[in-house]
Scaffold this active site. Structure first.
Site, mmCIF file in Angstrom:
data_model
loop_
_atom_site.group_PDB
_atom_site.id
_atom_site.type_symbol
_atom_site.label_atom_id
_atom_site.label_comp_id
_atom_site.label_asym_id
_atom_site.label_seq_id
_atom_site.Cartn_x
_atom_site.Cartn_y
_atom_site.Cartn_z
ATOM 1 N N LYS A 38 -13.722 -23.074 5.894
ATOM 2 C CA LYS A 38 -14.628 -22.828 4.744
ATOM 3 C C LYS A 38 -13.842 -23.471 3.441
ATOM 4 C CE LYS A 38 -12.895 -17.850 4.101
ATOM 5 N NZ LYS A 38 -13.315 -16.654 3.621
ATOM 6 N N GLU A 119 14.372 -10.285 12.777
ATOM 7 C CA GLU A 119 13.323 -9.557 11.651
ATOM 8 C C GLU A 119 13.330 -8.117 12.128
ATOM 9 O OE1 GLU A 119 9.797 -11.391 10.463
ATOM 10 O OE2 GLU A 119 10.676 -13.414 11.147
ATOM 11 N N HIS A 238 3.247 -5.447 4.402
ATOM 12 C CA HIS A 238 4.567 -6.227 4.306
ATOM 13 C C HIS A 238 5.344 -5.393 3.340
ATOM 14 C CE1 HIS A 238 7.769 -8.910 4.408
ATOM 15 N NE2 HIS A 238 7.254 -9.649 5.490
ATOM 16 N N ARG A 297 8.109 -2.733 10.344
ATOM 17 C CA ARG A 297 7.715 -2.585 9.444
ATOM 18 C C ARG A 297 6.671 -1.354 8.892
ATOM 19 N NH1 ARG A 297 4.817 -8.446 9.513
ATOM 20 N NH2 ARG A 297 7.017 -9.329 9.436
ATOM 21 N N HIS A 358 -1.061 -7.170 4.267
ATOM 22 C CA HIS A 358 -0.322 -8.538 5.267
ATOM 23 C C HIS A 358 -1.289 -8.830 6.468
ATOM 24 C CE1 HIS A 358 2.659 -11.552 6.079
ATOM 25 N NE2 HIS A 358 3.048 -10.879 7.221
ATOM 26 N N ARG A 399 2.207 -4.332 14.570
ATOM 27 C CA ARG A 399 2.538 -5.495 15.120
ATOM 28 C C ARG A 399 4.076 -5.737 14.744
ATOM 29 N NH1 ARG A 399 3.232 -10.649 12.625
ATOM 30 N NH2 ARG A 399 2.531 -9.779 10.800
HETATM 31 C C1 SIN Z 1 7.696 -12.525 7.494
HETATM 32 O O1 SIN Z 1 8.153 -13.624 7.501
HETATM 33 O O2 SIN Z 1 8.339 -11.622 7.237
HETATM 34 C C2 SIN Z 1 6.140 -12.299 8.047
HETATM 35 C C3 SIN Z 1 6.152 -12.811 9.636
HETATM 36 C C4 SIN Z 1 5.151 -11.925 10.114
HETATM 37 O O3 SIN Z 1 4.345 -11.594 9.461
HETATM 38 O O4 SIN Z 1 5.349 -12.082 11.276
#
Ligand code: SIN
Length: 534
Positions: A38, A119, A238, A297, A358, A399
């Protein structure tokens, strides 16, 4: 372009990593493919992804693969489809290597080994990245490859609705899709198979890390056409979006915390400056989780939200003064540039951050090969969903960071195999294809109400269907959303479609689906948290 009926073997809607990978692989298999998007090809959430792609590259290292599986299942809080988790994570090495062969320049260390990042929720480093612009590197590479193929690219074409082979009968399959071009004409595109790779729905909330295209289009279209949707209550916020008053939130990758940055309150930071010591010991996160700033998260975002509500502080701080700022600038150049534009520097200046919507963990119900499932539980012939729009069961109730790009490449490859195996069962029906009838519809005279409704909808979702929920708030949201939804439907039925109206209609439907799902869930798990269930 005058309105006409077009025909392809396969139509892919969406141009993030999932859609591009699929289109590329299908075109290489000799099929006639169109990509509908789009905005421009590169306007996707993938292009904004900073962190990277999680996966164990050494397929003989079963212990490391098992640890990745364990982390995914543990983040997913018991809701993951464990068989699918095992499949996706075991296929990571092959699919990531395929991306590398396409030319994605994942970062290497001076010894030639890949530079892996960590992470939240990962017990070890396993994330491949291209500095802090991994998504952009992937998107650019795939677009370049796609343009070398004989693929029809329809940019600025907005998908409106699926054309079913038999109206009201999803079990008979999908016949194509109606699309609005940039001039306001609606085209019928027929195909044997249709792939929805339309991404997420972050625009449903006022504060989001997502681009403006993330309006839940695929979920809304599939739902209207009788496909099942699930797990929509699981919305990932996030924890660290840059919080500058009056500015759109900007993602500060979790990899920065993986690199040593620590979350503190404003007060905690002052004490840290005065007293020194181990930075993590000054984090409000440590009281909540032994992993501190690198907890999963859901925990970090919710703890931050609670801390902000309790303290009244406008934002949390991400502190990097104990780290090497030159190294940070080199490793995170996109963030460094963004910070600099606001007069903030890695090292001396703490970074103001708040949670922002996010990722939508739920989505269109799909089988193990991305094949859509109807609300009756049967396979939806010819219809596939891949990437963020799909609910595969990989992420469960939350996730794990950087698992989404992995899911996208593995699931698009699986869907590609399934689609090619079955494509001869799906006819291309061009004759008497239903054309979009706009007779008697008015051209929208005023666009202001569309914009106002979009703002109102985002306000409702942010205030009442956010990180922390309450029954009363959810009920209130649903009443308001139902009312706005009726008004939007009224306008929709009377007006010629515009992109803004199509998006608003989709957002309104997905907002209600999310709220209904949140109301229905009676236990607090993963990303769903209702204070009345405490
Ligand atoms: C991030 O870089 O913190 C996002 C990565 C993600 O959403 O998996």
């Amino acid at each position: 372009m005058p309105e006409e009926v077009l025909g392809f073997d396969v139509v892919v809607v969406g141009s993030g990593i999932a859609g591009l990978t699929m289109a590329l692989e299908i075109a290489r298999a000799g099929k006639d493919v169109a990509v509908v998007t789009k905005k421009r090809l590169e306007d996707s959430s993938t292009n904004w992804a900073q962190g990277g792609i999680a996966g164990v590259l050494d397929s003989s290292n079963q212990a490391a693969i098992e640890r990745h599986i364990d982390d995914t299942i543990s983040a997913g809080a018991g809701v993951c489809d464990e068989e699918l988790v095992r499949d996706v994570i075991s296929e990571a090495a092959v699919r990531i290597r395929a991306l590398i062969e396409e030319g994605v320049p994942f970062e290497r260390k001076s010894d030639g080994e890949y530079d892996l990042a960590k992470e939240g929720g990962h017990q070890e480093k396993r994330i491949l990245h291209v500095k802090d612009r991994t998504g952009e590197a992937i998107e650019t590479t795939l677009i370049e490859r796609l343009k070398q193929q004989n693929v029809t690219i329809l940019e600025q074409w907005m998908a409106i609705d699926l054309v079913m082979r038999k109206r009201g009968q999803p079990q008979n399959g999908v016949r194509g899709i109606w699309c609005l071009d940039a001039e306001g004409n609606v085209h019928t595109i027929c195909c044997r198979a249709l792939v929805l790779a339309t991404g997420g729905a972050g625009q449903l909330w006022r504060e989001t890390t997502n681009p403006t295209v993330a309006t839940g289009d695929g979920v809304a279209m599939a739902h209207r056409a009788g496909a099942g949707v699930k797990h929509l209550e699981f919305i990932q916020f996030h924890p660290t979006a840059l919080a500058i008053q009056g500015k759109r939130p900007f993602l500060i990758t979790e990899a920065l915390r993986g690199h040593g940055a620590i979350l503190m309150t404003i007060e905690g930071h002052q004490i840290f400056r005065k007293e020194g010591g181990e930075p993590e010991n000054h984090s409000y996160m440590l009281e909540k989780d032994p992993r501190g700033s690198l907890a999963t998260r859901d925990i970090v975002a919710r703890t931050t939200d609670q801390m902000l509500k309790k303290s009244g502080e406008p934002h949390a701080l991400l502190v990097t003064e104990h780290l090497d700022s030159k190294d940070l600038k080199n490793r995170f150049p996109t963030i460094a540039d963004k910070l600099q534009a606001h007069g903030i520097q890695f090292g001396p200046d703490p970074i103001p951050v708040t949670p922002a919507a996010h990722y939508i963990v739920g989505g269109i119900d799909v089988g193990k090969n991305g094949e859509c499932i109807t609300t009756n539980g049967s396979v939806y012939p010819g219809l596939y969903a891949i990437g963020e729009v799909a609910s595969t069961g990989l992420h469960g109730a939350n996730r794990l960071a950087s698992n989404s790009l992995l899911e996208a490449i593995v699931m698009s490859h699986r869907a590609r195999n399934h689609l090619l195996e079955h494509i001869d069962e799906y006819p291309l029906e061009l004759k008497d294809a239903p054309v979009w009838r706009a007779d008697g519809l008015h051209r929208l005279q005023e666009h202001a109400p569309i914009k106002a409704d979009r703002i109102a909808l985002r306000t409702i979702m942010s205030d009442d269907v956010g990180l922390v929920r309450r029954d009363e708030r959810l009920n209130r949201a649903l009443r308001k959303l139902d009312h706005t939804g009726e008004e939007i439907e009224r306008t929709w039925r009377a007006s010629k479609p515009t992109k803004g109206l199509v998006e608003l209609r989709n957002m309104s439907i997905v907002a209600r689906l999310v709220t209904q799902a949140a109301k229905k869930r009676r236990n607090n798990i993963g990303l769903h948290y209702n204070m009345d269930l405490e």
